[in-house]
Design a protein around this motif. Structure first.
Motif, PDB file in Angstrom:
ATOM      1  N   GLU A 299      -6.188   5.625  -5.933  1.00 11.36           N
ATOM      2  CA  GLU A 299      -7.089   5.729  -4.781  1.00 11.36           C
ATOM      3  C   GLU A 299      -7.770   4.407  -4.426  1.00 11.36           C
ATOM      4  OE1 GLU A 299      -9.777   8.971  -5.432  1.00 11.36           O
ATOM      5  OE2 GLU A 299      -8.162  10.437  -5.458  1.00 11.36           O
ATOM      6  N   ARG A 300      -7.027   3.352  -4.417  1.00 17.27           N
ATOM      7  CA  ARG A 300      -7.573   2.042  -4.022  1.00 17.27           C
ATOM      8  C   ARG A 300      -7.217   1.826  -2.558  1.00 17.27           C
ATOM      9  NH1 ARG A 300      -6.013  -2.181  -8.479  1.00 17.27           N
ATOM     10  NH2 ARG A 300      -7.460  -3.414  -7.269  1.00 17.27           N
ATOM     11  N   TRP A 301      -7.962   2.536  -1.696  1.00 15.79           N
ATOM     12  CA  TRP A 301      -7.651   2.603  -0.266  1.00 15.79           C
ATOM     13  C   TRP A 301      -7.665   1.242   0.404  1.00 15.79           C
ATOM     14  CZ3 TRP A 301      -5.385   6.858  -0.518  1.00 15.79           C
ATOM     15  CH2 TRP A 301      -5.915   7.951  -1.203  1.00 15.79           C
ATOM     16  N   THR A 302      -8.573   0.369   0.012  1.00 16.18           N
ATOM     17  CA  THR A 302      -8.646  -0.964   0.608  1.00 16.18           C
ATOM     18  C   THR A 302      -7.383  -1.759   0.297  1.00 16.18           C
ATOM     19  OG1 THR A 302     -11.057  -0.937   0.396  1.00 16.18           O
ATOM     20  CG2 THR A 302     -10.025  -3.069   0.763  1.00 16.18           C
ATOM     21  N   LEU A 303      -6.923  -1.666  -0.918  1.00 12.55           N
ATOM     22  CA  LEU A 303      -5.708  -2.362  -1.319  1.00 12.55           C
ATOM     23  C   LEU A 303      -4.500  -1.833  -0.539  1.00 12.55           C
ATOM     24  CD1 LEU A 303      -4.554  -4.481  -3.285  1.00 12.55           C
ATOM     25  CD2 LEU A 303      -4.186  -2.623  -4.900  1.00 12.55           C
TER      26      LEU A 303
ATOM     27  N   ARG B 170      -1.941  -3.613   3.036  1.00 11.75           N
ATOM     28  CA  ARG B 170      -0.484  -3.715   3.181  1.00 11.75           C
ATOM     29  C   ARG B 170       0.017  -3.166   4.515  1.00 11.75           C
ATOM     30  NH1 ARG B 170       2.272  -6.925  -0.257  1.00 11.75           N
ATOM     31  NH2 ARG B 170       1.478  -6.701  -2.363  1.00 11.75           N
ATOM     32  N   ILE B 171      -0.886  -2.526   5.281  1.00 13.10           N
ATOM     33  CA  ILE B 171      -0.485  -1.912   6.547  1.00 13.10           C
ATOM     34  C   ILE B 171      -1.330  -2.517   7.672  1.00 13.10           C
ATOM     35  CG2 ILE B 171      -0.186   0.251   7.804  1.00 13.10           C
ATOM     36  CD1 ILE B 171      -0.138   1.667   5.071  1.00 13.10           C
ATOM     37  N   PRO B 172      -0.769  -3.448   8.429  1.00  7.40           N
ATOM     38  CA  PRO B 172      -1.525  -4.109   9.501  1.00  7.40           C
ATOM     39  C   PRO B 172      -2.113  -3.109  10.495  1.00  7.40           C
ATOM     40  CG  PRO B 172       0.597  -5.168   9.175  1.00  7.40           C
ATOM     41  CD  PRO B 172       0.604  -3.919   8.343  1.00  7.40           C
ATOM     42  N   GLY B 173      -3.376  -3.313  10.842  1.00 11.49           N
ATOM     43  CA  GLY B 173      -4.042  -2.478  11.828  1.00 11.49           C
ATOM     44  C   GLY B 173      -4.626  -1.189  11.283  1.00 11.49           C
ATOM     45  N   ARG B 174      -4.525  -0.958   9.985  1.00 12.03           N
ATOM     46  CA  ARG B 174      -5.071   0.260   9.379  1.00 12.03           C
ATOM     47  C   ARG B 174      -6.267  -0.089   8.505  1.00 12.03           C
ATOM     48  NH1 ARG B 174      -3.272   4.733  12.006  1.00 12.03           N
ATOM     49  NH2 ARG B 174      -1.018   4.646  12.235  1.00 12.03           N
ATOM     50  N   THR B 175      -7.256   0.797   8.513  1.00 14.42           N
ATOM     51  CA  THR B 175      -8.431   0.594   7.668  1.00 14.42           C
ATOM     52  C   THR B 175      -8.329   1.486   6.439  1.00 14.42           C
ATOM     53  OG1 THR B 175      -9.723   2.363   8.700  1.00 14.42           O
ATOM     54  CG2 THR B 175      -9.868   0.156   9.713  1.00 14.42           C
TER      55      THR B 175
END
Length: 73
Positions: A44-48, A52-57
């Motif tokens: 659950e390391r959402w920031t990491l 890896r996915i441009p344009g996603r937070t």
């Protein structure tokens, strides 16, 4: 322009739309695959994962994951 709804205190913009982002997020098949693979690697390391996915937070990724894979007990 934002106005305050007197009945429930929520704010609504001048077009009558709610300021909340309740609309369903659309993810491509490639994004879904990458999210799943990254989650299996890093958890659950959402920031990491979002990095890896441009344009996603990170918040979008977490909402997607919990809405798709969350289990009710």
């Amino acid at each position: 322009m934002t106005t305050l709804n007197s009945t429930d205190g929520s704010s609504v913009d001048s077009r009558g739309e709610s300021n909340s982002q309740d609309s369903k997020l659309e993810f491509s098949e490639d994004e879904e695959t990458l999210i799943t693979r990254m989650f299996n690697l890093v958890g659950e390391r959402w920031t990491l994962i979002a990095g890896r996915i441009p344009g996603r937070t990170a918040e979008e990724i977490k909402k997607y994951w919990t809405s798709r894979y969350s289990t009710s007990e």
